[in-house]
Design a protein around this motif. Structure first.
Motif, mmCIF file in Angstrom:
data_model
loop_
_atom_site.group_PDB
_atom_site.id
_atom_site.type_symbol
_atom_site.label_atom_id
_atom_site.label_comp_id
_atom_site.label_asym_id
_atom_site.label_seq_id
_atom_site.Cartn_x
_atom_site.Cartn_y
_atom_site.Cartn_z
ATOM 1 N N ARG A 167 -3.030 2.849 5.193
ATOM 2 C CA ARG A 167 -3.612 1.524 4.958
ATOM 3 C C ARG A 167 -2.560 0.495 4.569
ATOM 4 O O ARG A 167 -2.677 -0.689 4.891
ATOM 5 N N SER A 176 -13.690 -2.300 2.636
ATOM 6 C CA SER A 176 -13.112 -1.718 3.856
ATOM 7 C C SER A 176 -12.307 -0.458 3.583
ATOM 8 O O SER A 176 -12.087 0.360 4.473
ATOM 9 N N GLY A 177 -11.852 -0.302 2.333
ATOM 10 C CA GLY A 177 -10.994 0.830 2.003
ATOM 11 C C GLY A 177 -9.520 0.502 2.098
ATOM 12 O O GLY A 177 -8.675 1.245 1.578
ATOM 13 N N TYR A 178 -9.192 -0.599 2.756
ATOM 14 C CA TYR A 178 -7.786 -0.999 2.862
ATOM 15 C C TYR A 178 -7.251 -1.508 1.521
ATOM 16 O O TYR A 178 -6.064 -1.397 1.230
ATOM 17 N N ASN A 204 -9.617 -6.216 10.831
ATOM 18 C CA ASN A 204 -9.763 -4.764 10.892
ATOM 19 C C ASN A 204 -9.161 -4.210 12.180
ATOM 20 O O ASN A 204 -8.457 -3.187 12.175
ATOM 21 N N ASP A 259 -18.974 3.740 3.184
ATOM 22 C CA ASP A 259 -18.356 2.655 2.415
ATOM 23 C C ASP A 259 -19.301 1.470 2.274
ATOM 24 O O ASP A 259 -19.334 0.803 1.237
ATOM 25 N N GLU A 297 -7.784 -1.587 -2.715
ATOM 26 C CA GLU A 297 -8.440 -0.982 -3.870
ATOM 27 C C GLU A 297 -8.802 -2.079 -4.869
ATOM 28 O O GLU A 297 -8.041 -3.042 -5.042
ATOM 29 N N LYS A 322 -4.407 2.641 9.291
ATOM 30 C CA LYS A 322 -5.804 3.037 9.128
ATOM 31 C C LYS A 322 -6.035 3.631 7.742
ATOM 32 O O LYS A 322 -5.136 4.198 7.131
ATOM 33 N N VAL A 323 -7.264 3.481 7.272
ATOM 34 C CA VAL A 323 -7.625 4.048 5.971
ATOM 35 C C VAL A 323 -7.732 5.564 6.062
ATOM 36 O O VAL A 323 -7.281 6.290 5.170
ATOM 37 N N THR A 324 -8.283 6.047 7.165
ATOM 38 C CA THR A 324 -8.599 7.475 7.291
ATOM 39 C C THR A 324 -7.375 8.379 7.288
ATOM 40 O O THR A 324 -7.456 9.523 6.854
ATOM 41 N N ALA A 348 -3.589 -3.338 4.557
ATOM 42 C CA ALA A 348 -3.845 -3.823 3.197
ATOM 43 C C ALA A 348 -3.324 -5.252 3.043
ATOM 44 O O ALA A 348 -3.991 -6.111 2.456
#
Length: 471
Positions: free
Chosen positions: A172, A436-438, A157, A322, A440, A166-168, A177
């Motif tokens: 990503r 983590s959101g990175y 991370n 998350d 799917e 970053k995911v935000t 990813a």
């Protein structure tokens, strides 16, 4: 099939397809050997998975709709349906998320990331290899791949975030990813390499011993060494090709990292506290079996230390949506998978696979059973549960067909590990990375499926030849 349609129409068609798919399976006559309860639970479970695969809805949405369906139709009691929320290892996953936030916030993650980038950061692929190598180095001391992912995830991370991915902010895929997917795939290899790298391995060795097959630490490492070494070289490269990062070459990164480390100066108070807490947790995790410690309680202790020292605060907790989402969807899918097994569905499928190969030559039986064992993991949310449910059945059928018993036993136990990336919920270790959101969930089904195919082919070819040589 849906590509040329407007977005809203395309989504509505996907949702309709999912509904029709679920209804079709639900109303198919119950196969002989199964109860209506088991078949209907399967219908709901496979529909929830199908919805994620075709990207009709997020895994969180499909899971909560599945939960509502099994309860409202009486397929599962409320106690059964909600039982996943009481599992300690799922709480361990969530706490690992929160501790990862502490690693980042304290600055320790940034420092570790810059040190790795300084050494290996000339390309994204080299960073991927370094993450997998680190996992293989520490894995013999971790009988829990969930706990090990809790160690690796904060580092990955930090590597992603401090490389500007970053995911935000929607970046990503810049690097994060790729690194997350590579690390997740690496855990399937490290767990296969060492007898002590995953909780199911010693249990499987004990089951093999009951039928006269002796598996030791040394014999396991020898049997797994060649195929895992080949896959160590192959898997990060395959992911790099099919799931590439947007940044591939970073020749200036080591110099930038060195300058950043100089700017950071000496290790700060929060970093020392975080490092001490982290090392303490890792030590207790490693010794947990010998000392009789609960891994989840150790994680909560570490989180408590971080909160007392204000490295992780209640305000930080409020921003970790998350983690809550992951707790919900994984708990639901785990409970459904557990009761699919308890209601006899998994055994029924296993028996059908086993019976379908009776009368064939032993090489055909061997390959068919291993491929079937890998594919059936689509329905399991626990590697250990699959091994306990199917290992003895598959080993017995293979032995009766003339398959060398030792070779079959090793390959089934290896497959319990190298098939784990086939779904987002295929291992509790996967859930940390997916949450983590990175990454799917739909991407895990695609990329993880390809990685599992590569793993299976290498083990069935090179791995089988190697087993015949060393056993």
């Amino acid at each position: 099939m849906f590509k040329q349609l407007p977005k809203r129409t395309k989504q509505n068609l996907k949702l309709t397809t999912v509904l029709l798919f679920g209804l079709l399976i639900w109303f198919i006559p119950v196969p002989e050997g199964l109860t209506a309860q088991a078949w209907h639970l399967f219908a709901v479970f496979i529909t929830a998975i199908f919805a994620v695969i075709i990207n009709a809805m997020p895994i969180f949405t499909s899971s909560i709709l599945a939960l509502a369906t099994v309860v409202l139709t009486g397929t599962l009691s409320t106690k059964q349906a909600y039982s996943g929320f009481s599992e300690d290892f799922i709480l361990l996953i969530i706490v690992a998320f929160l501790i990862a936030r502490g690693v980042i916030k304290s600055g320790l993650g940034k420092r570790i990331a810059f040190l790795i980038i300084k050494k290996f950061g000339t390309s994204s692929l080299k960073l991927g290899y370094s993450v997998v190598a680190a996992d293989m180095f520490i894995s013999p001391a971790f009988p829990s791949n969930t706990a090990r992912s809790g160690v690796l995830f904060p580092i990955v991370n930090a590597l992603a975030a401090d490389s500007g991915s970053k995911v935000t902010d929607g970046t990503r895929k810049k690097l994060g990813a790729f690194l997350m997917m590579t690390s997740m795939a690496g855990i399937t290899l490290s767990s296969t390499l060492w007898l002590t790298a995953m909780a199911a391995n010693p249990a499987g060795a004990k089951m093999a011993k009951e039928v006269g097959i002796e598996i030791t630490y040394g014999s396991w490492a020898m049997a797994a060494s060649l195929p895992v070494l080949i896959l160590f070289v192959l898997v990060p490269w395959v992911i790099f090709k099919i799931y590439p990062p947007e940044i591939k070459e970073t020749p200036d990164a080591p110099k930038i990292a060195e300058e950043a480390l100089e700017k950071m100066g000496p290790v700060h108070r929060n970093e020392w506290i975080m490092a001490g807490t982290f090392i303490g947790m890792v030590t207790l995790w490693v010794m947990s079996t010998s000392w009789g410690l609960d891994k989840t309680a150790v994680a909560f202790l570490g989180l408590g230390v971080l909160m007392i020292t204000h490295i992780f605060t209640l305000e930080d907790l409020r921003g970790e949506g998350d983690a809550l989402g992951t707790l919900v969807w994984f708990s639901i899918l785990y409970a459904m998978s557990k009761y699919l097994n308890e209601l006899g569905f998994m055994g029924w499928v296993g028996d059908h696979i086993a019976n379908s190969v009776v009368g064939f030559s032993w090489p055909v039986v061997y390959v068919s059973l291993i491929v079937g064992y890998v594919l059936i993991h689509y329905f399991f949310v626990s590697q250990t549960a699959q091994m306990l449910a199917l290992f003895s059945v598959f080993l017995s059928v293979a032995t009766q067909a003339g398959v060398p018993p030792e070779m079959m036993a090793y390959m089934l136990l290896f497959a319990t590990n190298f098939n784990a990336i086939i779904t987002p919920q295929g291992s509790s270790a996967n859930v940390i990375y997916t949450g983590s959101g990175y990454i799917e969930p739909g991407e895990v089904y695609k990329v993880g499926g390809i990685v599992t195919l590569v793993n299976t082919v290498i083990f069935l070819t090179v791995g089988t030849a190697w087993l015949m040589l060393v056993l």
